[in-house]
Design an enzyme around this catalytic site. Structure first.
Site, PDB file in Angstrom:
ATOM      1  CG  HIS A 164      -2.172   0.821   1.039  1.00 10.04           C
ATOM      2  ND1 HIS A 164      -2.247   1.921   0.193  1.00 10.04           N
ATOM      3  CD2 HIS A 164      -3.408   0.727   1.606  1.00 10.04           C
ATOM      4  CE1 HIS A 164      -3.462   2.439   0.259  1.00 10.04           C
ATOM      5  NE2 HIS A 164      -4.185   1.749   1.104  1.00 10.04           N
ATOM      6  CG  ASP A 380     -12.046  -6.397 -20.865  1.00 10.75           C
ATOM      7  OD1 ASP A 380     -11.668  -7.587 -20.798  1.00 10.75           O
ATOM      8  OD2 ASP A 380     -12.680  -5.938 -21.847  1.00 10.75           O
TER       9      ASP A 380
END
Length: 441
Positions: A164, A380
């Site tokens: 992170h 995608d």
């Protein structure tokens, strides 16, 4: 009647290091003073689930995603390096080009067998994300761990563990989109990444200009037992249908956002479930993306994939919170969100340098992040929009008091919101009861 938990077997291939497909600069790059605060020094797991795509028949997703990752790392080459720590706990990236740890796998299960469990907590999640001893550590380790699992039905699951300190939700989505573009045949990302971490370095000399209550050092009362510290932490997701949001709006006598109303509902029900003494302070922190709060150089942040947010805290007592209406809670949250300006986040950077990059307040605290705008489901790789895309569980590293508002489409096709949370088993039971009572009041 209880359903049989889903069990399946995953066969992992030999882990490998995926390196950039071309030579990249060998340098050391400083993380910003927002990036390297203690509260971000953990690995966050993300998961992406995809149906079988007929147009991709005959293509091995493991090979497609491995090759695309190698090409993506040419542009995002710091991810192929290693985090190191310098003087004053300052974190930086040694851009060694060593690569990202990647493993392909296959599972003897179909997406249909998951039923309605394609959300946190995922069945057998430990099988879906390759884990190595010490993977919770961030220093001198691969910055990303990735597992791509082929399913028996032709679908696939991509699970990632990402440091992170390198990125916030916006940065993570930018990176994922670039990887997906490469998998679909692009030669370069449509958004060129920029480092520019100097934008969020502390000033010289540092000057703290706000009262940062999110970092106050608070100790739990001696006469109470914090149930969150027990070994019975459980994970559960709660869902808000359009009808649920409409019901909650009836409890607030003014217009507010869906984020505000779900956040207020979470804080209220969680506080009630913890059964705190009335005079005990409770704290709610809201993740606020600060990119749009920069007055003059917002356009210069296009492509910036570092952490660029603050989490200001609103503080009250358990008695006031639980003794007031939901509208009171919403107002507290609305007010604290407006605090974040360019000056506020610069003050946070200065505060970090002065206070040894300290951890945020954890006692009687919770924090919420809105992931609806990240649109992780839209990533995608060539297999179309995901069935699910986003965080793999509630909590943030070692802090269970964190949650996320995640967009979710239920079995009826309704656009819902999901809240994955962590609580001890008894508190979780009480939370569910409080939430049910609020929704049906």
């Amino acid at each position: 009647m209880t359903s049989t938990p889903l069990l399946f077997t995953v066969r992992r291939f030999q882990p490998e290091m995926v390196r950039p497909a071309a030579s990249t600069p060998r340098e050391v790059k400083l993380l910003s003073d927002i990036d390297d605060q203690q509260g971000l020094r953990f690995n966050i797991p993300l998961i992406f689930v995809f149906h079988r795509e007929p147009s991709m028949a005959g293509k091995d997703p493991v090979e497609v995603l491995r090759n695309a990752l190698s090409q993506t790392l040419v542009y995002y080459y710091p991810f192929a390096g290693r985090i190191i720590e310098g003087v004053g706990r300052k974190l930086m990236v040694d851009c060694t080009g060593e690569g990202v740890k990647f493993v392909g796998a296959e599972a003897d299960v179909t997406l249909d067998q998951f039923g309605d469990s394609l959300h946190p907590p995922f069945p057998c999640f430990q099988e879906l994300l390759y884990d190595v001893p010490g993977s919770e550590l961030i220093i001198d380790r691969p910055i990303r761990l990735i597992q791509v699992t082929r399913l028996k039905c032709g679908g696939l699951i991509v699970a990632i563990s990402l440091n992170h300190t390198m990125s916030d939700g916006t940065g993570m989505k930018q990176l994922m989109d670039a990887w997906a573009e490469m998998a679909r045949g692009a030669h370069q990302p449509s958004i060129q990444p920029i480092w520019c971490r100097e934008i969020l370095m502390a000033r010289d000399p540092p000057r703290v200009t706000y009262n940062h209550r999110e970092y106050e050092q608070v100790f739990p009362p001696n006469n109470t037992i914090n149930e969150e510290d027990t070994t019975t932490i459980t994970h559960q997701s709660f869902f808000f249908k359009p009808s649920d949001i409409a019901a909650l709006r009836l409890l607030v006598p003014f217009q507010c956002t869906t984020f505000d109303i779900i956040s207020a509902c979470f804080w209220y029900c969680r506080t009630k479930a913890l059964q705190l003494e009335a005079e005990e302070e409770v704290r709610f922190m809201v993740i606020v993306n600060a990119r749009s709060r920069f007055n003059n150089n917002h356009s210069s942040l296009v492509g910036y994939y570092g952490n660029c947010f603050a989490y200001p805290a609103t503080v009250t007592t358990a008695g006031k919170l639980c003794g007031n209406s939901l509208g009171y809670v919403v107002e507290l949250i609305r007010k604290v969100k407006t605090q974040v300006t360019e000056e506020y986040i610069r003050s946070v950077a200065d505060f970090m340098v002065i206070n040894e990059r300290c951890l945020f307040t954890t006692v009687n605290s919770c924090v919420i992040s809105d992931l609806t705008r990240a649109k992780f489901r839209e990533v995608d790789f060539g297999w179309g929009e995901g069935v699910y895309g986003g965080v793999a569980k509630g909590g943030a590293g070692p802090f269970p008091g964190a949650t996320y508002i995640v967009p979710y489409k239920n079995a009826k096709g309704e656009d819902c919101f999901m809240l994955p949370i962590c609580l001890s088993s008894q508190v979780m039971k009480r939370f569910a009861e409080e939430l049910d009572q609020m929704l049906n009041s």
